[in-house]
Motif scaffolding. Structure first.
Motif, PDB file in Angstrom:
ATOM      1  N   TRP A  66     -26.371  38.846   0.217  1.00 50.90           N
ATOM      2  CA  TRP A  66     -26.510  37.933  -0.916  1.00 50.90           C
ATOM      3  C   TRP A  66     -26.944  38.659  -2.173  1.00 50.90           C
ATOM      4  O   TRP A  66     -27.796  39.560  -2.139  1.00 50.90           O
ATOM      5  N   ASN A  67     -26.339  38.246  -3.291  1.00 52.39           N
ATOM      6  CA  ASN A  67     -26.734  38.716  -4.606  1.00 52.39           C
ATOM      7  C   ASN A  67     -26.849  37.480  -5.497  1.00 52.39           C
ATOM      8  O   ASN A  67     -25.951  36.639  -5.487  1.00 52.39           O
ATOM      9  N   PRO A  68     -27.952  37.319  -6.268  1.00 49.51           N
ATOM     10  CA  PRO A  68     -28.123  36.097  -7.077  1.00 49.51           C
ATOM     11  C   PRO A  68     -26.958  35.826  -8.015  1.00 49.51           C
ATOM     12  O   PRO A  68     -26.626  34.667  -8.283  1.00 49.51           O
ATOM     13  N   PHE A  69     -26.325  36.871  -8.529  1.00 46.28           N
ATOM     14  CA  PHE A  69     -25.181  36.692  -9.429  1.00 46.28           C
ATOM     15  C   PHE A  69     -23.895  36.477  -8.634  1.00 46.28           C
ATOM     16  O   PHE A  69     -23.143  35.542  -8.890  1.00 46.28           O
ATOM     17  N   GLY A  70     -23.627  37.372  -7.698  1.00 51.18           N
ATOM     18  CA  GLY A  70     -22.353  37.355  -6.979  1.00 51.18           C
ATOM     19  C   GLY A  70     -22.327  36.525  -5.722  1.00 51.18           C
ATOM     20  O   GLY A  70     -21.276  36.411  -5.091  1.00 51.18           O
ATOM     21  N   GLY A  71     -23.464  35.940  -5.322  1.00 55.03           N
ATOM     22  CA  GLY A  71     -23.497  35.173  -4.091  1.00 55.03           C
ATOM     23  C   GLY A  71     -23.262  36.060  -2.884  1.00 55.03           C
ATOM     24  O   GLY A  71     -23.767  37.182  -2.813  1.00 55.03           O
ATOM     25  N   TRP A  72     -22.482  35.554  -1.911  1.00 54.87           N
ATOM     26  CA  TRP A  72     -22.141  36.385  -0.756  1.00 54.87           C
ATOM     27  C   TRP A  72     -21.137  37.431  -1.218  1.00 54.87           C
ATOM     28  O   TRP A  72     -20.027  37.104  -1.634  1.00 54.87           O
ATOM     29  N   ARG A  73     -21.546  38.664  -1.152  1.00 54.52           N
ATOM     30  CA  ARG A  73     -20.696  39.745  -1.675  1.00 54.52           C
ATOM     31  C   ARG A  73     -20.674  40.910  -0.707  1.00 54.52           C
ATOM     32  O   ARG A  73     -21.559  41.087   0.131  1.00 54.52           O
ATOM     33  N   LEU A  79     -12.376  56.946  -1.184  1.00 51.61           N
ATOM     34  CA  LEU A  79     -12.388  58.403  -1.311  1.00 51.61           C
ATOM     35  C   LEU A  79     -12.272  58.891  -2.752  1.00 51.61           C
ATOM     36  O   LEU A  79     -12.472  60.076  -3.011  1.00 51.61           O
ATOM     37  N   ASN A  80     -11.954  57.993  -3.673  1.00 50.67           N
ATOM     38  CA  ASN A  80     -11.996  58.353  -5.089  1.00 50.67           C
ATOM     39  C   ASN A  80     -13.393  58.179  -5.659  1.00 50.67           C
ATOM     40  O   ASN A  80     -13.598  58.325  -6.866  1.00 50.67           O
ATOM     41  N   ASN A  81     -14.344  57.853  -4.788  1.00 47.60           N
ATOM     42  CA  ASN A  81     -15.729  57.569  -5.189  1.00 47.60           C
ATOM     43  C   ASN A  81     -15.785  56.336  -6.088  1.00 47.60           C
ATOM     44  O   ASN A  81     -16.598  56.248  -7.008  1.00 47.60           O
ATOM     45  N   HIS A  82     -14.895  55.378  -5.794  1.00 43.82           N
ATOM     46  CA  HIS A  82     -14.902  54.092  -6.470  1.00 43.82           C
ATOM     47  C   HIS A  82     -15.557  53.065  -5.552  1.00 43.82           C
ATOM     48  O   HIS A  82     -15.276  53.024  -4.353  1.00 43.82           O
ATOM     49  N   TYR A  83     -16.409  52.248  -6.137  1.00 48.23           N
ATOM     50  CA  TYR A  83     -17.084  51.179  -5.415  1.00 48.23           C
ATOM     51  C   TYR A  83     -16.365  49.873  -5.714  1.00 48.23           C
ATOM     52  O   TYR A  83     -16.279  49.449  -6.869  1.00 48.23           O
ATOM     53  N   HIS A  84     -15.806  49.246  -4.677  1.00 51.13           N
ATOM     54  CA  HIS A  84     -15.051  48.009  -4.824  1.00 51.13           C
ATOM     55  C   HIS A  84     -15.966  46.834  -4.477  1.00 51.13           C
ATOM     56  O   HIS A  84     -16.507  46.762  -3.368  1.00 51.13           O
ATOM     57  N   TYR A  85     -16.106  45.919  -5.428  1.00 52.46           N
ATOM     58  CA  TYR A  85     -17.085  44.836  -5.329  1.00 52.46           C
ATOM     59  C   TYR A  85     -16.371  43.491  -5.230  1.00 52.46           C
ATOM     60  O   TYR A  85     -15.575  43.117  -6.107  1.00 52.46           O
ATOM     61  N   TYR A  86     -16.621  42.746  -4.145  1.00 52.21           N
ATOM     62  CA  TYR A  86     -16.001  41.454  -3.894  1.00 52.21           C
ATOM     63  C   TYR A  86     -17.119  40.409  -3.861  1.00 52.21           C
ATOM     64  O   TYR A  86     -18.008  40.470  -2.995  1.00 52.21           O
ATOM     65  N   ALA A  87     -17.062  39.431  -4.774  1.00 50.96           N
ATOM     66  CA  ALA A  87     -18.177  38.486  -4.905  1.00 50.96           C
ATOM     67  C   ALA A  87     -17.725  37.033  -4.834  1.00 50.96           C
ATOM     68  O   ALA A  87     -16.537  36.722  -4.926  1.00 50.96           O
ATOM     69  N   HIS A  88     -18.720  36.135  -4.674  1.00 47.57           N
ATOM     70  CA  HIS A  88     -18.557  34.676  -4.589  1.00 47.57           C
ATOM     71  C   HIS A  88     -17.851  34.256  -3.300  1.00 47.57           C
ATOM     72  O   HIS A  88     -17.162  33.226  -3.253  1.00 47.57           O
ATOM     73  N   LEU A  89     -18.013  35.037  -2.236  1.00 51.40           N
ATOM     74  CA  LEU A  89     -17.338  34.738  -0.975  1.00 51.40           C
ATOM     75  C   LEU A  89     -17.964  33.516  -0.289  1.00 51.40           C
ATOM     76  O   LEU A  89     -19.139  33.181  -0.516  1.00 51.40           O
ATOM     77  N   SER A  90     -17.178  32.897   0.572  1.00 52.56           N
ATOM     78  CA  SER A  90     -17.709  31.804   1.387  1.00 52.56           C
ATOM     79  C   SER A  90     -18.217  32.312   2.725  1.00 52.56           C
ATOM     80  O   SER A  90     -18.919  31.596   3.442  1.00 52.56           O
ATOM     81  N   GLY A  91     -17.869  33.543   3.088  1.00 52.07           N
ATOM     82  CA  GLY A  91     -18.330  34.143   4.334  1.00 52.07           C
ATOM     83  C   GLY A  91     -17.700  35.506   4.527  1.00 52.07           C
ATOM     84  O   GLY A  91     -16.860  35.949   3.734  1.00 52.07           O
ATOM     85  N   GLY A 151     -27.708  31.640  -8.050  1.00 56.18           N
ATOM     86  CA  GLY A 151     -28.884  30.951  -7.542  1.00 56.18           C
ATOM     87  C   GLY A 151     -29.444  31.637  -6.313  1.00 56.18           C
ATOM     88  O   GLY A 151     -29.079  32.770  -5.976  1.00 56.18           O
ATOM     89  N   LYS A 152     -30.328  30.948  -5.619  1.00 57.41           N
ATOM     90  CA  LYS A 152     -30.947  31.488  -4.419  1.00 57.41           C
ATOM     91  C   LYS A 152     -29.938  31.523  -3.274  1.00 57.41           C
ATOM     92  O   LYS A 152     -28.877  30.878  -3.350  1.00 57.41           O
ATOM     93  N   PRO A 153     -30.227  32.258  -2.188  1.00 59.27           N
ATOM     94  CA  PRO A 153     -29.279  32.378  -1.076  1.00 59.27           C
ATOM     95  C   PRO A 153     -28.764  31.022  -0.598  1.00 59.27           C
ATOM     96  O   PRO A 153     -29.541  30.097  -0.352  1.00 59.27           O
ATOM     97  N   GLY A 154     -27.441  30.923  -0.503  1.00 69.47           N
ATOM     98  CA  GLY A 154     -26.807  29.699  -0.042  1.00 69.47           C
ATOM     99  C   GLY A 154     -26.289  28.804  -1.145  1.00 69.47           C
ATOM    100  O   GLY A 154     -25.584  27.829  -0.865  1.00 69.47           O
ATOM    101  N   THR A 155     -26.604  29.121  -2.403  1.00 65.74           N
ATOM    102  CA  THR A 155     -26.135  28.296  -3.517  1.00 65.74           C
ATOM    103  C   THR A 155     -24.609  28.315  -3.595  1.00 65.74           C
ATOM    104  O   THR A 155     -23.992  29.378  -3.581  1.00 65.74           O
ATOM    105  N   GLN A 156     -24.012  27.153  -3.682  1.00 63.25           N
ATOM    106  CA  GLN A 156     -22.556  27.035  -3.714  1.00 63.25           C
ATOM    107  C   GLN A 156     -22.136  26.035  -4.799  1.00 63.25           C
ATOM    108  O   GLN A 156     -22.904  25.163  -5.194  1.00 63.25           O
ATOM    109  N   GLY A 157     -20.896  26.153  -5.257  1.00 56.81           N
ATOM    110  CA  GLY A 157     -20.257  25.120  -6.035  1.00 56.81           C
ATOM    111  C   GLY A 157     -20.637  25.000  -7.494  1.00 56.81           C
ATOM    112  O   GLY A 157     -20.371  23.975  -8.118  1.00 56.81           O
TER     113      GLY A 157
END
Length: 358
Positions: A258-265, A271-283, A309-315
């Motif tokens: 959990w991340n307060p901004f990105g939710g479940w992320r 290998l290019n030393n790139h960090y791929h960030y996926y946020a607002h997931l449902s699970g 919001g806090k962990p679990g915030t949705q919608g």
């Protein structure tokens, strides 16, 4: 008076250093290694005109050759080399060097030894005397900082001193880089190379299934106000709740939760030393654990509307995937616009599907 004393002291110091070197050099050990299975000319003739497959094959041959000499697994040498390559891309002016197979870079003082008075020294014995890293890996009697065999053998010699266990490898990396981020990145790269037994791990996939109902446009850099004013560091892909989210790359899961901004992320390092960030997931997918290896197109989670919001915030907003990419400079990371990459991966995947259907 002071200037005269300083001049005499400097003169005496260098006379003693040169005399000591002259007397001791014949007694110093030289590099001990077997005859390399790949010659210097073979390495240096690898031009930029070669196809990617040929370059990967030449690098693999190089890693295995030095690995046979030093006992260091090829994938560890490959991981160091690839990490060095990514740092050079982030600092091209500070680490400028001729085009070659390896990406390893050592500063001239580190190569020759910090107290070595000869700034162009390529003699293995005198470099060793002044505790420089430079070694002769090609067997030609020269420690050339732009020779692929010499470079890889030199870094392997540093690592080899600490042993062959995983813990020894980690300690060696720390002692060389003094940077925990560098240690982590090289460990991740080595894991990928060992797992797939392949160097060509740069394929990509679009983060949601093609043919599904989704839309996106360039939204990087737009203003955001929740949690304080900031810029939007990614591209929003609007899609139905529960649509699969896929890894865009070969990589290692670095962060999940959990991340307060990105939710479940979830965050994945490639290998290019790139960090791929996926946020607002449902699970998350049950196989997407921290430290796990993933492939392009592998499902890692599902589209949702979590966050703000806090962990679990949705919608608090329509369901969508926030996708971001961050580049590592060695000490910090910064985001860049992922939209051009997303558009390119989408087109390429459509082409591949079209070709397969023919």
């Amino acid at each position: 008076m002071q200037d005269r004393f300083t001049t005499r002291f400097t003169y005496t110091f260098w006379i003693k250093t040169i005399l000591a070197g002259t007397l001791l050099l014949p007694l110093l050990p030289v590099d001990v290694h077997g005859k390399p299975s790949i010659t210097t000319s073979q390495v240096q003739n690898q031009g930029a005109e070669q196809k990617p497959a040929e370059i990967f094959a030449a690098r693999r041959h190089l890693y295995e050759s030095i690995g046979q000499i030093t006992g260091i697994p090829w994938y560890r040498l490959a991981a160091i080399d690839q990490y060095e390559r990514t740092i050079t891309r982030a600092h091209p002016k500070d680490r400028k060097h001729p085009e070659r197979l390896t990406g390893i870079y050592m500063t001239p003082p580190a190569w020759r030894g910090w107290l070595n008075p000869d700034e162009t020294d390529q003699h293995p014995a005198s470099i060793l005397f002044f505790n420089g890293y430079g070694r002769d890996g090609s067997g030609d009697g020269i420690a050339d900082p732009n020779n692929d065999l010499d470079l890889l053998y030199s870094i392997a010699s540093v690592i080899q001193k600490y042993g062959n266990r995983q813990e020894d490898f980690n300690i060696a990396l720390w002692e060389y880089y003094h940077n925990s981020r560098s240690v982590q990145r090289i460990q991740q790269f080595a894991k990928l190379y060992e797992h797939f037994d392949n160097l060509d791990l740069f394929g990509h996939a679009f983060p949601v299934p093609l043919g599904s109902n989704y839309s996106y446009r360039s939204t990087w850099g737009t203003k955001r106000s929740w949690g304080g004013y900031r810029i939007h560091e990614g591209t929003d892909i609007f899609a139905p709740h529960g649509l699969p989210v896929r890894s865009t790359c070969y990589g290692v899961v670095e962060i999940k939760g959990w991340n307060p901004f990105g939710g479940w992320r979830i965050g994945i390092r490639d290998l290019n030393n790139h960090y791929h960030y996926y946020a607002h997931l449902s699970g998350f997918d049950k196989n997407a654990h921290i430290g796990e290896v993933v492939t392009p197109g592998q499902v890692v989670g599902w589209v949702g509307s979590s966050g703000y919001g806090k962990p679990g915030t949705q919608g608090k907003f329509p369901p969508h995937l926030h996708y971001g990419i961050y580049r590592d400079s060695g000490l910090t990371e910064w985001s860049f616009d992922p939209y051009p990459s997303l558009s390119h991966w989408e087109r390429e995947e459509r082409k591949q599907k079209k070709n397969k259907s023919k």
